[in-house]
Design an enzyme around this catalytic site. Structure first.
Site, PDB file in Angstrom:
ATOM      1  N   HIS A 152      -0.634  -3.977  -3.746  1.00  0.00           N
ATOM      2  CA  HIS A 152      -0.819  -3.307  -2.347  1.00  0.00           C
ATOM      3  C   HIS A 152      -1.602  -2.310  -2.424  1.00  0.00           C
ATOM      4  CE1 HIS A 152       1.117  -6.099  -0.028  1.00  0.00           C
ATOM      5  NE2 HIS A 152       2.299  -6.257  -0.221  1.00  0.00           N
ATOM      6  N   CYS A 156      -6.275  -4.267  -1.728  1.00  0.00           N
ATOM      7  CA  CYS A 156      -7.312  -3.315  -0.462  1.00  0.00           C
ATOM      8  C   CYS A 156      -7.181  -1.116  -1.206  1.00  0.00           C
ATOM      9  CB  CYS A 156      -5.757  -3.361   0.304  1.00  0.00           C
ATOM     10  SG  CYS A 156      -5.643  -4.636   0.912  1.00  0.00           S
TER      11      CYS A 156
END
Length: 470
Positions: free
Chosen positions: A290, A332
């Protein structure tokens, strides 16, 4: 009725332009007019400005503007340039913008890139930005960089701009106490951009063997992947691990590392390479996790680790000095979801016209930074010591979401398919093809019913062709 027909014809024209912009075989067609703009701060020498105009002419840019302005006025000048292009009413084949100023004055150049990306006349068309330092003693000197680029453009018109820049980087990179100072390019191009006076889909002679990195030594790969709470991540790990094995990389895999473990594994990887008895020819690092709102990596413990810290760890590896270092980043880099840009049309119009999918708003940009004292946000520092010979590929543009589903991520899965299909091709060109395929996909996010677009960012300071299979 006349209004409806006129609107339909306008949409059809825009769609035809979009379909033609990449030509055939994943190469841009730039038969439409090419426009260039040079924005120079007052202290820029006349000789540098003349060299720049010569490069524009060699590259076939018919319309060239040069404007002297303070750096604070660059954005206003670029806005006027964009408005003129949109008011012209026709398509533009390519736009080239050169920014010449003191090194510390160009740190916010991304805002200028975004300004030109809003230009409707350049939708789906390549936009090139060149940042040159006008400081005395700049490395490389702007005159040397421009002279090398202009000479190569004239001698190698069939080479793509990425190939030309790689050769220019090789010529202009300075060596000092074993540390390489090298320019950096950032690309979201979706195809090869050939600006020479040749057909964009014509045959290309292969560069000589001396232009390639020697990969006869050992190859090593480190895969660090957080799989907990990341649907489909295991498929990425399996696909990428299989590819590394097929390409001859000795691979180390660590799943669900904490933020601290990210750092420790990178340090151990560097030590193993430095302790290797024989030569090490290439290293590949894949970081899958992430991402934080500012592009940080999140470990399995939810703690943050700055990406540039991990990159610097490997950049100081003595065994890899002058050797290619590849980073693949599936994470991300923010929360923005890009709807893309394209001709407005009703859904049934788009089906009837067979309109191509929307293009990511960050696509089709090539950003070249020669400033050795500049600072890039959340990434390798352009031109700083030990930053030569690095290829970094981000799964998302800066500030944007990187998509993934139960089958894995679009980036990793497409990358594996493209490299397995043609492992002998130049890796920088292969990554451009990966970006083209990713840009064509429509994505449905987990918390959004509207279709969104994704676009890779490729950063390179490579100084030779990098082919992973002979």
């Amino acid at each position: 009725m006349a209004f409806l027909v006129a609107g339909t014809l306008q949409v059809a024209s825009q769609v035809a332009d979009a379909q033609e912009s990449l030509g055939r075989k994943g190469k841009y067609s730039v038969k439409d007019p090419r426009v260039a703009l040079a924005l120079c701060s007052p202290e820029v020498s006349a000789s540098t400005a003349a060299l720049l105009e010569g490069v524009f002419q060699t590259l076939g840019f018919e319309s060239c503007w040069r404007q002297e302005a303070s750096v604070q006025g660059f954005r206003g000048e670029l806005t006027r340039f964009r408005e003129q292009l949109d008011a012209h009413g026709g398509s533009v084949g390519c736009a080239f913008v050169a920014l010449v100023a003191r090194p510390w004055q160009l740190r916010q150049s991304q805002q200028l890139v975004q300004e030109l990306s809003r230009c409707k006349a350049l939708w789906g068309r390549p936009k090139v930005f060149l940042l040159l330092s006008s400081a005395p003693g700049a490395v490389p000197e702007p005159g040397a960089f421009l002279a090398s680029l202009g000479e190569l453009c004239g001698r190698r018109p069939h080479w793509s701009l990425l190939q030309l820049l790689t050769e220019v980087f090789s010529r202009t990179a300075e060596e000092s106490a074993g540390a390489a100072y090298c320019p950096v390019l950032r690309s979201s191009l979706r195809g090869a951009l050939c600006l020479g006076n040749v057909e964009p889909w014509g045959p290309e002679p292969e560069p000589g063997p001396s232009a390639q990195y020697d990969l006869s030594g050992a190859r090593a790969a480190l895969l660090l992947a957080v799989t907990q709470g990341r649907l489909g991540a295991q498929h990425d790990v399996e696909a990428l691990g299989g590819l590394c094995q097929a390409l001859g990389f000795e691979t180390t895999l660590r799943t669900d590392p904490t933020a601290q473990t990210f750092q420790e594994e990178m340090a151990q990887f560097r030590k193993r390479l430095d302790a290797h008895r024989g030569p090490v020819s290439c290293a590949l690092v894949a970081l899958m996790a992430h991402g934080g709102p500012q592009g940080q990596l999140l470990g399995a413990d939810g703690q943050e680790r700055q990406l540039e810290v991990l990159v610097q760890e490997l950049s100081h590896c003595g065994a890899l000095r002058g050797r290619p270092k590849i980073f693949l980043l599936q994470a991300c880099r923010g929360g923005h979801r890009d709807a893309g840009v394209g001709p407005a049309a009703l859904p049934w119009f788009r089906r009837w016209l067979r309109a191509p999918p929307a293009t990511p708003s960050q696509a089709d940009v090539l950003h070249v930074c020669t400033d050795v004292q500049g600072r890039s946000s959340r990434g390798p520092t352009p031109g700083s010591p030990n930053q030569a010979d690095v290829l970094m590929v981000y799964a998302a543009a800066e500030g944007c979401v990187a998509y993934r589903d139960e089958k894995g991520s679009d980036f990793i899965q497409t990358l594996v398919e493209v490299l397995r299909a043609d492992p002998k091709a130049d890796l920088l060109e292969l990554m451009t093809e990966v970006n083209r395929q990713v840009c064509e996909l429509d994505v449905l996010g987990p918390d959004c019913d509207d279709r969104r677009k994704a676009c890779l960012e490729i950063r390179s300071s490579l100084r030779r062709r990098l082919c992973l299979q002979v």
